[in-house]
Design a protein around this motif. Structure first.
Motif, PDB file in Angstrom:
ATOM      1  N   THR A  30      36.491  91.937  -1.416  1.00  0.00           N
ATOM      2  CA  THR A  30      37.379  92.641  -0.299  1.00  0.00           C
ATOM      3  C   THR A  30      36.967  91.920   1.109  1.00  0.00           C
ATOM      4  O   THR A  30      37.599  92.331   2.017  1.00  0.00           O
ATOM      5  N   VAL A  31      36.239  90.920   1.084  1.00  0.00           N
ATOM      6  CA  VAL A  31      35.801  90.334   2.209  1.00  0.00           C
ATOM      7  C   VAL A  31      36.659  89.088   2.588  1.00  0.00           C
ATOM      8  O   VAL A  31      36.974  88.193   1.741  1.00  0.00           O
ATOM      9  N   GLU A  32      37.012  88.726   3.715  1.00  0.00           N
ATOM     10  CA  GLU A  32      37.633  87.502   3.972  1.00  0.00           C
ATOM     11  C   GLU A  32      36.897  86.351   4.026  1.00  0.00           C
ATOM     12  O   GLU A  32      35.789  86.391   3.969  1.00  0.00           O
ATOM     13  N   LEU A  33      37.604  84.954   3.903  1.00  0.00           N
ATOM     14  CA  LEU A  33      36.850  83.759   3.546  1.00  0.00           C
ATOM     15  C   LEU A  33      35.767  83.741   4.438  1.00  0.00           C
ATOM     16  O   LEU A  33      34.572  83.278   4.064  1.00  0.00           O
ATOM     17  N   GLU A  34      36.086  83.709   5.693  1.00  0.00           N
ATOM     18  CA  GLU A  34      35.161  83.399   6.938  1.00  0.00           C
ATOM     19  C   GLU A  34      33.993  84.203   6.841  1.00  0.00           C
ATOM     20  O   GLU A  34      32.912  83.726   6.983  1.00  0.00           O
ATOM     21  N   GLU A  35      34.006  85.457   6.544  1.00  0.00           N
ATOM     22  CA  GLU A  35      33.297  86.460   6.508  1.00  0.00           C
ATOM     23  C   GLU A  35      32.439  86.223   5.338  1.00  0.00           C
ATOM     24  O   GLU A  35      31.242  86.373   5.291  1.00  0.00           O
ATOM     25  N   SER A  36      33.016  85.928   4.135  1.00  0.00           N
ATOM     26  CA  SER A  36      32.187  85.533   3.050  1.00  0.00           C
ATOM     27  C   SER A  36      31.390  84.476   3.293  1.00  0.00           C
ATOM     28  O   SER A  36      30.105  84.623   2.662  1.00  0.00           O
ATOM     29  N   ILE A  37      31.731  83.457   3.895  1.00  0.00           N
ATOM     30  CA  ILE A  37      30.918  82.391   3.966  1.00  0.00           C
ATOM     31  C   ILE A  37      29.621  82.796   4.929  1.00  0.00           C
ATOM     32  O   ILE A  37      28.540  82.331   4.458  1.00  0.00           O
ATOM     33  N   ALA A  38      29.872  83.721   5.860  1.00  0.00           N
ATOM     34  CA  ALA A  38      28.814  83.877   6.615  1.00  0.00           C
ATOM     35  C   ALA A  38      27.696  84.877   6.219  1.00  0.00           C
ATOM     36  O   ALA A  38      26.503  84.666   6.140  1.00  0.00           O
ATOM     37  N   ILE A  39      28.494  85.957   5.406  1.00  0.00           N
ATOM     38  CA  ILE A  39      27.144  86.756   4.652  1.00  0.00           C
ATOM     39  C   ILE A  39      26.623  86.126   3.632  1.00  0.00           C
ATOM     40  O   ILE A  39      25.694  86.679   3.326  1.00  0.00           O
ATOM     41  N   TYR A  40      27.323  85.255   2.931  1.00  0.00           N
ATOM     42  CA  TYR A  40      26.643  84.247   1.900  1.00  0.00           C
ATOM     43  C   TYR A  40      25.463  83.671   2.505  1.00  0.00           C
ATOM     44  O   TYR A  40      24.482  83.787   1.755  1.00  0.00           O
ATOM     45  N   ALA A  41      25.401  82.981   3.544  1.00  0.00           N
ATOM     46  CA  ALA A  41      24.587  82.278   4.440  1.00  0.00           C
ATOM     47  C   ALA A  41      23.462  83.261   4.647  1.00  0.00           C
ATOM     48  O   ALA A  41      22.311  82.851   4.472  1.00  0.00           O
ATOM     49  N   ARG A  42      23.714  84.332   5.047  1.00  0.00           N
ATOM     50  CA  ARG A  42      22.666  85.484   5.270  1.00  0.00           C
ATOM     51  C   ARG A  42      22.088  85.751   4.281  1.00  0.00           C
ATOM     52  O   ARG A  42      20.893  86.250   4.362  1.00  0.00           O
ATOM     53  N   GLY A  43      22.900  85.994   3.265  1.00  0.00           N
ATOM     54  CA  GLY A  43      22.067  86.490   1.905  1.00  0.00           C
ATOM     55  C   GLY A  43      21.185  85.305   1.139  1.00  0.00           C
ATOM     56  O   GLY A  43      20.137  85.740   0.879  1.00  0.00           O
ATOM     57  N   ALA A  44      21.627  84.153   1.566  1.00  0.00           N
ATOM     58  CA  ALA A  44      20.765  83.120   1.092  1.00  0.00           C
ATOM     59  C   ALA A  44      19.509  83.080   1.956  1.00  0.00           C
ATOM     60  O   ALA A  44      18.301  82.950   1.461  1.00  0.00           O
ATOM     61  N   ALA A  45      19.525  83.507   3.271  1.00  0.00           N
ATOM     62  CA  ALA A  45      18.014  83.427   4.105  1.00  0.00           C
ATOM     63  C   ALA A  45      17.457  84.616   3.706  1.00  0.00           C
ATOM     64  O   ALA A  45      16.297  84.695   3.719  1.00  0.00           O
ATOM     65  N   LEU A  46      18.394  85.924   3.252  1.00  0.00           N
ATOM     66  CA  LEU A  46      17.395  87.208   2.763  1.00  0.00           C
ATOM     67  C   LEU A  46      16.848  86.943   1.576  1.00  0.00           C
ATOM     68  O   LEU A  46      15.497  87.322   1.547  1.00  0.00           O
ATOM     69  N   LYS A  47      17.435  86.082   0.586  1.00  0.00           N
ATOM     70  CA  LYS A  47      16.851  86.019  -0.531  1.00  0.00           C
ATOM     71  C   LYS A  47      15.384  85.098  -0.271  1.00  0.00           C
ATOM     72  O   LYS A  47      14.510  85.513  -1.023  1.00  0.00           O
ATOM     73  N   ALA A  48      15.558  83.934   0.545  1.00  0.00           N
ATOM     74  CA  ALA A  48      14.445  83.329   0.774  1.00  0.00           C
ATOM     75  C   ALA A  48      13.258  84.089   1.402  1.00  0.00           C
ATOM     76  O   ALA A  48      12.158  83.887   1.064  1.00  0.00           O
ATOM     77  N   HIS A  49      13.685  84.944   2.091  1.00  0.00           N
ATOM     78  CA  HIS A  49      12.641  85.757   3.050  1.00  0.00           C
ATOM     79  C   HIS A  49      11.862  86.728   2.099  1.00  0.00           C
ATOM     80  O   HIS A  49      10.590  86.930   1.977  1.00  0.00           O
TER      81      HIS A  49
END
Length: 82
Positions: free
Chosen positions: A31-50
């Motif tokens: 349900t997330v727009e494409l641009e927001e999906s990209i941004a939250i995916y990148a944040r998710g990757a950083a959260l996973k690394a943390h």
């Protein structure tokens, strides 16, 4: 990918994992727009690394108790997590 975002670096494991779960849930629902999906995916990757860094650090601090032949504790050694 290390967590370079200061607000991510300051999160506890539990808080980072909770936010990561929320991101995954939002992405799975689609349900997330494409641009927001990209941004939250990148944040998710950083959260996973943390989270991975915090777990690795915790594993390095854990030791197991060693026992002598008579069953009495004789010391400690690093925990083999593999």
């Amino acid at each position: 990918m290390p967590a370079t975002d200061p607000d991510i670096a300051a999160l506890s494991f539990e808080a980072a994992l909770k936010e990561l779960e929320q991101i995954v849930d939002r992405l799975e629902k689609g349900t997330v727009e494409l641009e927001e999906s990209i941004a939250i995916y990148a944040r998710g990757a950083a959260l996973k690394a943390h989270c991975s860094e915090l777990l690795k650090s915790a594993e390095q601090r854990i030791e197991k108790i060693t026992f002598a032949a008579d069953g009495r504790p004789s010391g400690t050694e690093p925990l083999d997590v593999e």
